[in-house]
Design an enzyme around this catalytic site. Structure first.
Site, mmCIF file in Angstrom:
data_model
loop_
_atom_site.group_PDB
_atom_site.id
_atom_site.type_symbol
_atom_site.label_atom_id
_atom_site.label_comp_id
_atom_site.label_asym_id
_atom_site.label_seq_id
_atom_site.Cartn_x
_atom_site.Cartn_y
_atom_site.Cartn_z
ATOM 1 N N PRO A 24 3.039 5.568 -7.772
ATOM 2 C CA PRO A 24 3.544 4.645 -8.803
ATOM 3 C C PRO A 24 4.927 5.061 -9.316
ATOM 4 C CG PRO A 24 1.577 5.823 -9.578
ATOM 5 C CD PRO A 24 1.753 6.145 -8.129
ATOM 6 N N GLU B 241 -5.119 13.075 -9.368
ATOM 7 C CA GLU B 241 -3.989 12.892 -10.289
ATOM 8 C C GLU B 241 -2.645 12.916 -9.575
ATOM 9 O OE1 GLU B 241 -4.177 12.071 -13.675
ATOM 10 O OE2 GLU B 241 -6.191 11.733 -12.888
ATOM 11 N N ARG C 11 4.631 -7.864 9.858
ATOM 12 C CA ARG C 11 4.879 -9.282 10.138
ATOM 13 C C ARG C 11 6.352 -9.609 10.291
ATOM 14 N NH1 ARG C 11 6.048 -12.318 6.162
ATOM 15 N NH2 ARG C 11 4.913 -14.187 6.728
ATOM 16 N N ASP D 209 9.808 -17.843 5.264
ATOM 17 C CA ASP D 209 8.892 -17.434 4.214
ATOM 18 C C ASP D 209 9.528 -17.450 2.831
ATOM 19 O OD1 ASP D 209 6.717 -16.870 5.753
ATOM 20 O OD2 ASP D 209 7.399 -14.850 6.212
HETATM 21 CL CL1 6GU Z 1 1.811 3.520 -4.157
HETATM 22 N N1 6GU Z 1 -0.142 4.535 -5.608
HETATM 23 C C1 6GU Z 1 -0.917 4.551 -6.695
HETATM 24 N N2 6GU Z 1 -1.861 5.497 -6.810
HETATM 25 N N3 6GU Z 1 -0.813 3.673 -7.681
HETATM 26 C C2 6GU Z 1 0.129 2.738 -7.546
HETATM 27 C C3 6GU Z 1 0.977 2.659 -6.439
HETATM 28 C C4 6GU Z 1 0.811 3.588 -5.475
HETATM 29 N N4 6GU Z 1 1.811 1.625 -6.601
HETATM 30 C C5 6GU Z 1 1.488 1.088 -7.751
HETATM 31 N N5 6GU Z 1 0.489 1.738 -8.339
#
Ligand code: 6GU
Length: 252
Positions: A91, A118, A156, A171
């Site tokens: 994230p 974590e 794709r 697209d």
């Molecule tokens: Cl790539 N991994 C995790 N654990 N949570 C996320 C993410 C990735 N992308 C958004 N939230």
């Protein structure tokens, strides 16, 4: 050829995805290859432990560096091309979008590291990772779903993966606009007709209608997309005419 490799402690999440639909067909036709590597296979000892408690305390567990590093090195050693990139799904990464998908589609291989718990011991990431990618501002329990999303979006775009030669170019997002509306048989569904122009056989009119619906939908649903995109003369004329039509409705 594009080779996707997913490093995960849950390869059984990835494999069914690789076995369906367009991704499966592309693998069968040898336009792409894709596999998962079980990180647990690189863990030491009888219990093959892949996680441990965080130094400094705190809740949750951290992925140990050795199994992941072993898996990344094995994937790199197996990679058919030196042009393979290593991606850590987190994230904290750069937010994935169609532009990043297009860039990733240029490489010959993508090795994707899926974290769990974590997070991952910081030291694995330093030397081995080329890019960090997030799929959006929310937190998942692991990178596997994100890896599948990246594989799907990138695969794709690779020539030959989709049926038609230009299906990917039309697209949503590719021209900076949402895609036009689609219709198929029957000609009347629950009282609603297919727009007349689509049955006319006039390809010029059909293309113009498609551009109109594409523009109007973008204005209504995703006006933010138009901030980054210049409108050409034809597109401006379409929107002006739309404004005039709305003014007529208001003043009637
Ligand atoms: Cl790539 N991994 C995790 N654990 N949570 C996320 C993410 C990735 N992308 C958004 N939230």
């Amino acid at each position: 050829m594009m080779d996707f490799v997913v490093l995960t402690i849950f390869p059984e999440m990835i494999n069914p995805f690789l076995n369906h639909g367009i991704v499966r067909r592309a693998i069968e036709r040898e336009i792409i290859s894709a596999s998962s590597i079980d990180v647990r296979g690189f863990a030491e000892g009888r219990h093959k432990v892949t996680d441990d408690r965080p130094y400094g305390g705190g809740c949750g567990m951290v992925m140990k560096p050795e199994p992941l590093a072993g898996a990344v090195r094995a994937a790199k050693a197996n990679a058919p091309s030196a042009n393979a990139k290593t991606i850590y799904l987190t994230p904290q990464g750069r937010k994935f979008d169609q532009g990043i998908a297009r860039r990733l589609a240029q490489f010959d291989g993508l090795i994707m590291i899926c974290g769990r718990y974590e997070g991952v011991d910081e030291r694995v990431l330093d030397g081995l990772v080329d890019y960090e990618i997030s799929i959006g501002d929310y937190v998942l329990t692991g990178g596997e779903l994100a890896a599948m999303i990246v594989i799907d979006a990138v695969a794709r775009l690779i020539p030959g993966v989709l049926g038609g030669d230009d299906s990917a170019e039309k697209d949503s997002f590719e021209g900076g606009l949402l895609e036009h509306a689609h219709y198929t048989r029957p000609p009347v569904f629950e009282g609603e007709k297919v727009p007349e122009v689509l049955l006319s056989g006039n390809h010029g009119d059909i293309e113009k209608w498609r551009l109109e619906t594409s523009l109007i939908r973008t204005v209504l649903k995703r006006p933010d997309l138009l901030k980054d995109r210049k409108l050409n003369l034809q597109e401006k004329e379409i929107l002006k005419k739309w404004c005039i039509d709305i003014e007529k409705i208001i003043s009637a």
